[in-house]
Design an enzyme around this catalytic site. Sequence first.
Site, PDB file in Angstrom:
ATOM      1  N   GLY A   1      27.445  15.098  51.817  1.00  0.00           N
ATOM      2  CA  GLY A   1      27.670  16.542  51.710  1.00  0.00           C
ATOM      3  C   GLY A   1      29.041  16.951  52.217  1.00  0.00           C
ATOM      4  O   GLY A   1      29.266  18.114  52.537  1.00  0.00           O
TER       5      GLY A   1
ATOM      6  N   SER B   1      33.342  12.891  46.821  1.00  0.00           N
ATOM      7  CA  SER B   1      33.627  12.760  45.390  1.00  0.00           C
ATOM      8  C   SER B   1      34.822  13.629  44.989  1.00  0.00           C
ATOM      9  O   SER B   1      35.740  13.154  44.316  1.00  0.00           O
ATOM     10  CB  SER B   1      32.398  13.137  44.565  1.00  0.00           C
ATOM     11  OG  SER B   1      32.000  14.459  44.862  1.00  0.00           O
TER      12      SER B   1
ATOM     13  N   SER C   1      31.885  16.094  50.504  1.00  0.00           N
ATOM     14  CA  SER C   1      32.771  16.151  49.356  1.00  0.00           C
ATOM     15  C   SER C   1      33.638  14.915  49.161  1.00  0.00           C
ATOM     16  O   SER C   1      34.802  15.021  48.769  1.00  0.00           O
ATOM     17  CB  SER C   1      33.650  17.392  49.468  1.00  0.00           C
ATOM     18  OG  SER C   1      33.761  17.976  48.233  1.00  0.00           O
TER      19      SER C   1
ATOM     20  N   ASP D   1      35.044  22.916  46.374  1.00  0.00           N
ATOM     21  CA  ASP D   1      35.528  21.680  46.975  1.00  0.00           C
ATOM     22  C   ASP D   1      36.987  21.398  46.624  1.00  0.00           C
ATOM     23  O   ASP D   1      37.805  21.107  47.500  1.00  0.00           O
ATOM     24  CB  ASP D   1      34.640  20.506  46.533  1.00  0.00           C
ATOM     25  CG  ASP D   1      33.198  20.712  46.960  1.00  0.00           C
ATOM     26  OD1 ASP D   1      32.960  21.597  47.811  1.00  0.00           O
ATOM     27  OD2 ASP D   1      32.315  20.014  46.451  1.00  0.00           O
TER      28      ASP D   1
ATOM     29  N   ASP E   1      29.105  29.295  45.358  1.00  0.00           N
ATOM     30  CA  ASP E   1      30.412  29.238  44.668  1.00  0.00           C
ATOM     31  C   ASP E   1      30.226  29.293  43.162  1.00  0.00           C
ATOM     32  O   ASP E   1      30.980  29.945  42.449  1.00  0.00           O
ATOM     33  CB  ASP E   1      31.254  28.034  45.106  1.00  0.00           C
ATOM     34  CG  ASP E   1      30.631  26.677  44.819  1.00  0.00           C
ATOM     35  OD1 ASP E   1      29.403  26.591  44.564  1.00  0.00           O
ATOM     36  OD2 ASP E   1      31.365  25.665  44.850  1.00  0.00           O
TER      37      ASP E   1
ATOM     38  N   HIS F   1      25.790  27.110  48.075  1.00  0.00           N
ATOM     39  CA  HIS F   1      25.189  27.306  46.752  1.00  0.00           C
ATOM     40  C   HIS F   1      25.482  28.701  46.207  1.00  0.00           C
ATOM     41  O   HIS F   1      24.627  29.311  45.566  1.00  0.00           O
ATOM     42  CB  HIS F   1      23.668  27.070  46.792  1.00  0.00           C
ATOM     43  CG  HIS F   1      23.314  25.605  46.778  1.00  0.00           C
ATOM     44  ND1 HIS F   1      23.319  24.855  45.628  1.00  0.00           N
ATOM     45  CD2 HIS F   1      22.963  24.776  47.773  1.00  0.00           C
ATOM     46  CE1 HIS F   1      22.964  23.609  45.918  1.00  0.00           C
ATOM     47  NE2 HIS F   1      22.762  23.530  47.219  1.00  0.00           N
TER      48      HIS F   1
HETATM   49  P1  NG1 Z   1      28.624  18.723  47.636  1.00  0.00           P
HETATM   50  O1  NG1 Z   1      28.120  19.054  48.969  1.00  0.00           O
HETATM   51  O2  NG1 Z   1      29.955  18.040  47.697  1.00  0.00           O
HETATM   52  O3  NG1 Z   1      27.640  18.028  46.793  1.00  0.00           O
HETATM   53  C1  NG1 Z   1      28.265  20.764  45.873  1.00  0.00           C
HETATM   54  C2  NG1 Z   1      29.264  21.366  44.888  1.00  0.00           C
HETATM   55  C3  NG1 Z   1      29.938  22.630  45.436  1.00  0.00           C
HETATM   56  C4  NG1 Z   1      28.919  23.613  45.996  1.00  0.00           C
HETATM   57  C5  NG1 Z   1      27.982  22.882  46.977  1.00  0.00           C
HETATM   58  C6  NG1 Z   1      26.862  23.761  47.497  1.00  0.00           C
HETATM   59  C7  NG1 Z   1      30.447  19.779  43.413  1.00  0.00           C
HETATM   60  C8  NG1 Z   1      31.634  18.914  43.256  1.00  0.00           C
HETATM   61  N1  NG1 Z   1      30.334  20.413  44.589  1.00  0.00           N
HETATM   62  O4  NG1 Z   1      28.982  20.177  46.926  1.00  0.00           O
HETATM   63  O5  NG1 Z   1      30.712  23.233  44.405  1.00  0.00           O
HETATM   64  O6  NG1 Z   1      28.191  24.243  44.962  1.00  0.00           O
HETATM   65  O7  NG1 Z   1      27.374  21.750  46.357  1.00  0.00           O
HETATM   66  O8  NG1 Z   1      27.377  24.894  48.150  1.00  0.00           O
HETATM   67  O9  NG1 Z   1      29.637  19.891  42.506  1.00  0.00           O
END
Ligand code: NG1
Length: 402
Positions: A123, A127, A125, A170, A39, A37
């Site tokens: 979690g 997506s 990634s 990601d 980036d 949280h």
């Molecule tokens: P995930 O874990 O894929 O939901 C999301 C964000 C990242 C980052 C993390 C927390 C997207 C595509 N990905 O990842 O950029 O902020 O949460 O560190 O929104």
Amino acid sequence: MASTHLDAAFARAFGAPATGAVQVARAPGRVNLIGEHIDYCGLPVLPMALRQGVRIAFHPRSDRETRLVNRDPRFAPSAFAVNASIPPAPAGDWGNYARAAAQALAQRFRDLLVDSDLPIAAGLSSSSALVVAMALALMHANQVTVAPLELMEFLGRGERYVGTAGGGMDQAIILGARAGCASRIDFHPLRLTPTAVPPDWQFIVAWSLVHAEKSGAARQSYNERTRQCDEARRLVATRLGQREDINYPALLAAAPVEQLLEVAGATGSDVLARRFRHVVTEGIRVRQAEAAMAAHDLAAFGLLLDASHQSLRGDYEVSRPELDRLVELAREAGAAGARLTGAGFGGSIVALCRAERAPEVIAALRERFYAPRGAAGDVERYVFRAEPSAGAEVLTPGASSA
Ligand code: NG1
């Protein structure tokens, strides 16, 4: 899966192509080792790509239609026309990740068969792996090339099409990962710096059995965190006499950490002060973790994972009892440290141990977390050793991809 199996599945979904071979784009999932949280605050993070990922078998069409079939029957076929503005399907439709890539690239289109061995909403990634694989398929079929760093930034922004105000971690790691390494990602400007993962270290990923659906409440909570971080940054900057639009890296360089935390604590908002403290301390942990990895100091890296989890749980409030339990069990079983990974609100943890201890840690999680919840059957998909893998690519036709 061998790509010949994908060819056969493609032929079943769309019929065998009259001309040319079916091609395959592959994009790995990722596990973020530390730097959670932050980036979207423009602060460095330290993820690595996984062996598991998304594969898309594709073949061009002569019209502007794109047809998508997913081998996972939970995801219904989806189709859309590629125009300058592509309207999204209803929130939560998996096809929106393909639309996000197509909208970003706005080219002509094709039939695509999607296959994934990544757990969804875990979690890891899944997506962004879909967005990146889709983008590579579209670019390859249209003979479009985009420089890697530009593509990472472009797709990071492009994925916001689905409504999440995500950072750029990601897409950057999925495209830019190096096998055997974790990579520090800096965002101002975007840059990846690999560090070899010591061969006797083992990262283990374990899913909490709770889906962190980005389309529902988790998205709102995620977007709320991004707004809070921004507000905290503005308040602290103003009180320090800095410009209101100063970014986090510059703000952190402008004053000592103690002073920043003191100023944040005096803003009158406990929530904003805690969000700010997480961001600032997590940023420091990333640097320390990268140094610990380079020095092969497993104990130090483990302690940083633990501290990150405490901060995400207490100050950032993105953990859940299931994630806390997994972290606790992994530690009890001999992991040097563990923490939730990814956005939280469900999803997975990452734990670190010496490679020879991995079987004990995995067995303990199976017996003490999955078995009591009736989930021991599919346990290989839920808890696995993370292999630091290479980034996304389009495979040569006929090449087998394990
Ligand atoms: P995930 O874990 O894929 O939901 C999301 C964000 C990242 C980052 C993390 C927390 C997207 C595509 N990905 O990842 O950029 O902020 O949460 O560190 O929104």
